[in-house]
Design a protein around this motif. Structure first.
Motif, PDB file in Angstrom:
ATOM      1  N   GLU A  68       0.870  -1.170   0.000  1.00 52.96           N
ATOM      2  CA  GLU A  68       0.000   0.000   0.000  1.00 52.96           C
ATOM      3  C   GLU A  68       0.916   1.231   0.000  1.00 52.96           C
ATOM      4  O   GLU A  68       1.331   1.711   1.057  1.00 52.96           O
ATOM      5  CB  GLU A  68      -0.901  -0.012   1.234  1.00 52.96           C
ATOM      6  N   ALA A  69       1.257   1.693  -1.189  1.00 53.68           N
ATOM      7  CA  ALA A  69       2.211   2.802  -1.320  1.00 53.68           C
ATOM      8  C   ALA A  69       1.506   4.117  -1.031  1.00 53.68           C
ATOM      9  O   ALA A  69       0.572   4.508  -1.746  1.00 53.68           O
ATOM     10  CB  ALA A  69       2.811   2.817  -2.719  1.00 53.68           C
ATOM     11  N   ARG A  70       1.937   4.783   0.024  1.00 52.87           N
ATOM     12  CA  ARG A  70       1.338   6.063   0.406  1.00 52.87           C
ATOM     13  C   ARG A  70       2.278   7.185  -0.003  1.00 52.87           C
ATOM     14  O   ARG A  70       3.382   7.314   0.515  1.00 52.87           O
ATOM     15  CB  ARG A  70       1.069   6.091   1.911  1.00 52.87           C
ATOM     16  N   LEU A  71       1.821   7.972  -0.960  1.00 51.43           N
ATOM     17  CA  LEU A  71       2.647   9.032  -1.534  1.00 51.43           C
ATOM     18  C   LEU A  71       2.113  10.376  -1.068  1.00 51.43           C
ATOM     19  O   LEU A  71       1.066  10.837  -1.519  1.00 51.43           O
ATOM     20  CB  LEU A  71       2.637   8.934  -3.067  1.00 51.43           C
ATOM     21  N   GLU A  72       2.831  10.978  -0.146  1.00 53.69           N
ATOM     22  CA  GLU A  72       2.390  12.249   0.413  1.00 53.69           C
ATOM     23  C   GLU A  72       2.679  13.388  -0.552  1.00 53.69           C
ATOM     24  O   GLU A  72       3.631  13.345  -1.320  1.00 53.69           O
ATOM     25  CB  GLU A  72       3.109  12.532   1.736  1.00 53.69           C
ATOM     26  N   ASP A  73       1.820  14.404  -0.493  1.00 46.38           N
ATOM     27  CA  ASP A  73       2.160  15.660  -1.135  1.00 46.38           C
ATOM     28  C   ASP A  73       3.281  16.265  -0.302  1.00 46.38           C
ATOM     29  O   ASP A  73       3.086  16.659   0.840  1.00 46.38           O
ATOM     30  CB  ASP A  73       0.953  16.606  -1.176  1.00 46.38           C
ATOM     31  N   GLN A  74       4.476  16.348  -0.890  1.00 44.72           N
ATOM     32  CA  GLN A  74       5.675  16.583  -0.114  1.00 44.72           C
ATOM     33  C   GLN A  74       5.934  18.042   0.240  1.00 44.72           C
ATOM     34  O   GLN A  74       6.784  18.329   1.060  1.00 44.72           O
ATOM     35  CB  GLN A  74       6.887  16.038  -0.897  1.00 44.72           C
ATOM     36  N   VAL A  75       5.265  18.951  -0.410  1.00 43.43           N
ATOM     37  CA  VAL A  75       5.591  20.357  -0.193  1.00 43.43           C
ATOM     38  C   VAL A  75       4.361  21.128   0.238  1.00 43.43           C
ATOM     39  O   VAL A  75       3.239  20.805  -0.122  1.00 43.43           O
ATOM     40  CB  VAL A  75       6.177  20.994  -1.473  1.00 43.43           C
ATOM     41  N   GLU A  76       4.567  22.128   1.032  1.00 46.74           N
ATOM     42  CA  GLU A  76       3.472  22.958   1.497  1.00 46.74           C
ATOM     43  C   GLU A  76       3.476  24.322   0.811  1.00 46.74           C
ATOM     44  O   GLU A  76       2.568  25.102   1.003  1.00 46.74           O
ATOM     45  CB  GLU A  76       3.576  23.120   3.013  1.00 46.74           C
ATOM     46  N   CYS A  77       4.521  24.626   0.031  1.00 48.32           N
ATOM     47  CA  CYS A  77       4.534  25.905  -0.675  1.00 48.32           C
ATOM     48  C   CYS A  77       3.509  25.866  -1.808  1.00 48.32           C
ATOM     49  O   CYS A  77       3.170  24.814  -2.340  1.00 48.32           O
ATOM     50  CB  CYS A  77       5.933  26.235  -1.192  1.00 48.32           C
ATOM     51  N   LYS A  78       3.019  27.029  -2.169  1.00 46.57           N
ATOM     52  CA  LYS A  78       1.940  27.126  -3.128  1.00 46.57           C
ATOM     53  C   LYS A  78       2.483  27.394  -4.530  1.00 46.57           C
ATOM     54  O   LYS A  78       3.536  28.028  -4.681  1.00 46.57           O
ATOM     55  CB  LYS A  78       0.981  28.250  -2.721  1.00 46.57           C
ATOM     56  N   PRO A  79       1.761  26.928  -5.556  1.00 47.43           N
ATOM     57  CA  PRO A  79       2.167  27.245  -6.934  1.00 47.43           C
ATOM     58  C   PRO A  79       2.145  28.755  -7.166  1.00 47.43           C
ATOM     59  O   PRO A  79       1.249  29.454  -6.681  1.00 47.43           O
ATOM     60  CB  PRO A  79       1.105  26.549  -7.786  1.00 47.43           C
ATOM     61  N   GLN A  80       3.141  29.235  -7.904  1.00 52.35           N
ATOM     62  CA  GLN A  80       3.184  30.648  -8.271  1.00 52.35           C
ATOM     63  C   GLN A  80       3.583  30.776  -9.738  1.00 52.35           C
ATOM     64  O   GLN A  80       4.471  30.044 -10.211  1.00 52.35           O
ATOM     65  CB  GLN A  80       4.186  31.410  -7.398  1.00 52.35           C
ATOM     66  N   ALA A  81       2.952  31.699 -10.420  1.00 54.07           N
ATOM     67  CA  ALA A  81       3.220  31.899 -11.845  1.00 54.07           C
ATOM     68  C   ALA A  81       4.510  32.698 -12.017  1.00 54.07           C
ATOM     69  O   ALA A  81       4.498  33.925 -12.110  1.00 54.07           O
ATOM     70  CB  ALA A  81       2.048  32.618 -12.507  1.00 54.07           C
ATOM     71  N   ILE A  82       5.622  31.982 -12.032  1.00 56.57           N
ATOM     72  CA  ILE A  82       6.942  32.586 -12.214  1.00 56.57           C
ATOM     73  C   ILE A  82       7.528  32.018 -13.501  1.00 56.57           C
ATOM     74  O   ILE A  82       7.519  30.800 -13.710  1.00 56.57           O
ATOM     75  CB  ILE A  82       7.861  32.247 -11.012  1.00 56.57           C
ATOM     76  N   ASP A  83       8.013  32.878 -14.364  1.00 54.60           N
ATOM     77  CA  ASP A  83       8.554  32.426 -15.652  1.00 54.60           C
ATOM     78  C   ASP A  83       9.730  31.486 -15.448  1.00 54.60           C
ATOM     79  O   ASP A  83      10.606  31.719 -14.602  1.00 54.60           O
ATOM     80  CB  ASP A  83       9.009  33.624 -16.494  1.00 54.60           C
ATOM     81  N   LEU A  84       9.756  30.423 -16.241  1.00 57.94           N
ATOM     82  CA  LEU A  84      10.864  29.473 -16.242  1.00 57.94           C
ATOM     83  C   LEU A  84      11.492  29.420 -17.621  1.00 57.94           C
ATOM     84  O   LEU A  84      10.777  29.380 -18.629  1.00 57.94           O
ATOM     85  CB  LEU A  84      10.372  28.071 -15.869  1.00 57.94           C
ATOM     86  N   ASP A  85      12.809  29.411 -17.666  1.00 57.65           N
ATOM     87  CA  ASP A  85      13.533  29.227 -18.919  1.00 57.65           C
ATOM     88  C   ASP A  85      13.783  27.732 -19.076  1.00 57.65           C
ATOM     89  O   ASP A  85      14.770  27.200 -18.552  1.00 57.65           O
ATOM     90  CB  ASP A  85      14.846  30.015 -18.878  1.00 57.65           C
ATOM     91  N   ILE A  86      12.860  27.039 -19.747  1.00 56.59           N
ATOM     92  CA  ILE A  86      12.939  25.590 -19.882  1.00 56.59           C
ATOM     93  C   ILE A  86      13.802  25.230 -21.089  1.00 56.59           C
ATOM     94  O   ILE A  86      13.505  25.606 -22.225  1.00 56.59           O
ATOM     95  CB  ILE A  86      11.540  24.969 -19.999  1.00 56.59           C
ATOM     96  N   VAL A  87      14.879  24.503 -20.831  1.00 53.19           N
ATOM     97  CA  VAL A  87      15.821  24.103 -21.873  1.00 53.19           C
ATOM     98  C   VAL A  87      15.376  22.809 -22.532  1.00 53.19           C
ATOM     99  O   VAL A  87      15.551  22.603 -23.733  1.00 53.19           O
ATOM    100  CB  VAL A  87      17.237  23.948 -21.270  1.00 53.19           C
ATOM    101  N   TYR A  88      14.801  21.913 -21.729  1.00 51.22           N
ATOM    102  CA  TYR A  88      14.378  20.595 -22.234  1.00 51.22           C
ATOM    103  C   TYR A  88      13.285  20.075 -21.301  1.00 51.22           C
ATOM    104  O   TYR A  88      13.309  20.340 -20.096  1.00 51.22           O
ATOM    105  CB  TYR A  88      15.562  19.620 -22.248  1.00 51.22           C
ATOM    106  N   GLU A  89      12.367  19.299 -21.882  1.00 51.21           N
ATOM    107  CA  GLU A  89      11.268  18.760 -21.073  1.00 51.21           C
ATOM    108  C   GLU A  89      10.729  17.507 -21.734  1.00 51.21           C
ATOM    109  O   GLU A  89      10.535  17.460 -22.952  1.00 51.21           O
ATOM    110  CB  GLU A  89      10.171  19.820 -20.944  1.00 51.21           C
ATOM    111  N   ASP A  90      10.528  16.451 -20.955  1.00 50.03           N
ATOM    112  CA  ASP A  90       9.815  15.266 -21.429  1.00 50.03           C
ATOM    113  C   ASP A  90       9.027  14.683 -20.257  1.00 50.03           C
ATOM    114  O   ASP A  90       8.832  15.345 -19.243  1.00 50.03           O
ATOM    115  CB  ASP A  90      10.769  14.248 -22.076  1.00 50.03           C
ATOM    116  N   GLU A  91       8.575  13.446 -20.382  1.00 47.56           N
ATOM    117  CA  GLU A  91       7.711  12.882 -19.344  1.00 47.56           C
ATOM    118  C   GLU A  91       8.459  12.596 -18.049  1.00 47.56           C
ATOM    119  O   GLU A  91       7.838  12.424 -16.992  1.00 47.56           O
ATOM    120  CB  GLU A  91       7.046  11.591 -19.853  1.00 47.56           C
ATOM    121  N   ALA A  92       9.790  12.546 -18.092  1.00 42.63           N
ATOM    122  CA  ALA A  92      10.560  12.191 -16.900  1.00 42.63           C
ATOM    123  C   ALA A  92      11.345  13.348 -16.312  1.00 42.63           C
ATOM    124  O   ALA A  92      11.624  13.359 -15.111  1.00 42.63           O
ATOM    125  CB  ALA A  92      11.531  11.046 -17.233  1.00 42.63           C
TER     126      ALA A  92
END
Length: 319
Positions: A68-92
């Motif tokens: 029974e794998a229990r996966l906690e939401d690990q962070v308490e900080c909230k999402p914020q719309a801050i620009d990211l310079d994404i160089v690469y992105e895939d499913e992993a």
């Protein structure tokens, strides 16, 4: 913290006969770290043919394991719309080019406005991973490449690669003083004994190895390629200061600004206005956690370091 639960089932293969339960679980459920699996066993979330066991209990092969794998939401900080310079992105993975001034994750004095807040806005699913998938960090004023995991399996793989020193990390730095040659620093780093915001070379510290090569020399500065074997807090900054070649602009380790004798007013002004350590994570190489392929990325020097180098070169020409 909220959590989600995944019910997983697998049969112990005969090849695992005689192994500890936690060792067998690591083979059966490779997406999760052994420490996390051990904790679930201790919490009674793992059964072997319907019976709860201890991590050290041996398996004989053929049993059915229910987890029974229990996966906690690990962070308490909230999402914020801050620009990211994404160089690469895939499913992993996500690779970002971090700007100067962006703190990687919340801490005392920086409760929000961090990379972690930005990542949670970009991909809300990252809340299920420790520190939203961040597996290594750069200092607030250091620029350059950072990798973020997007799945538990990717996170486990990247942490293991880091621990095994399998990441290829290459930096560019501008140091105060003229180095005659490159070399290596193999000196342990720990918390400064009296100034708690600083790290220091200390015999009781953790192993730290930095390799550096001279790319360009100026009248009173050196442009360096730096490669890390280990990844201690402030490692490059501490090791260069230990060699008495602190990084230009470093507010913690460089001490008072040293203006070169006979420097042009343009260079003097450029050095006065450079208020961060001149350090950039230029290249990053790693084994992709899903494909197993070796991948490398490179990002150009930020504009402030490029301009400082141009000013240093012009100063040399007019010396």
């Amino acid at each position: 913290m909220s959590e989600r639960v995944e019910h997983l089932r697998a049969q112990v293969g005969i090849e695992l006969a005689g192994k500890r339960l936690d060792q067998a679980l690591a083979q059966l459920f490779p997406d999760y770290s052994r420490s996390r699996l051990q904790q679930w066993v201790k919490e009674g979330l793992v059964t072997l043919d319907g019976v709860t066991c201890r991590p050290r209990d041996k398996v004989i092969g053929g049993e059915w394991v229910d987890l029974e794998a229990r996966l906690e939401d690990q962070v308490e900080c909230k999402p914020q719309a801050i620009d990211l310079d994404i160089v690469y992105e895939d499913e992993a993975l996500i690779l970002i080019n971090k700007p100067a001034g962006l703190v990687v994750h919340p801490a005392a004095g920086n409760p929000d406005g961090t990379l972690q807040n930005a990542l949670l806005h970009h991909d809300p699913e990252l809340i299920q991973l420790p520190r939203a998938g961040i597996v290594h960090r750069l200092d607030k004023e250091t620029t350059g490449l950072l990798v973020i995991a997007r799945t538990p399996a990717a996170h486990k793989s990247l942490v293991e690669q880091l621990q095994a020193r399998e990441f290829d990390r290459e930096y560019r730095a501008i140091a105060t003083g003229v180095m005659t040659a490159g070399g290596s620093v193999d000196e342990p780093i720990g918390r400064h004994p009296t100034q708690r915001i600083k790290m220091a070379v200390h015999p009781a510290g953790k192993e730290a190895v930095t390799h550096y090569r001279v790319l360009e020399r100026f009248r009173a500065h050196t442009y360096l390629k730096v490669k890390l074997e280990t990844g201690r807090t402030h490692q490059i900054r501490v090791h260069m200061a230990h060699l008495r070649y602190p990084l230009v602009g470093d507010p913690v380790y460089a001490g008072r600004l040293r203006q070169p004798a006979g420097a042009s007013e343009q260079l003097r002004d450029a050095l006065r206005r450079f208020h961060r350590q001149a350090l950039h994570a230029l290249k990053l190489g790693l084994t992709h956690p899903a494909s197993g392929e070796w991948m490398e990325w490179e990002t150009p020097l930020p504009e402030d370091m490029q301009q400082l180098l141009e000013t240093l070169r012009e100063d040399c020409q007019h010396a």
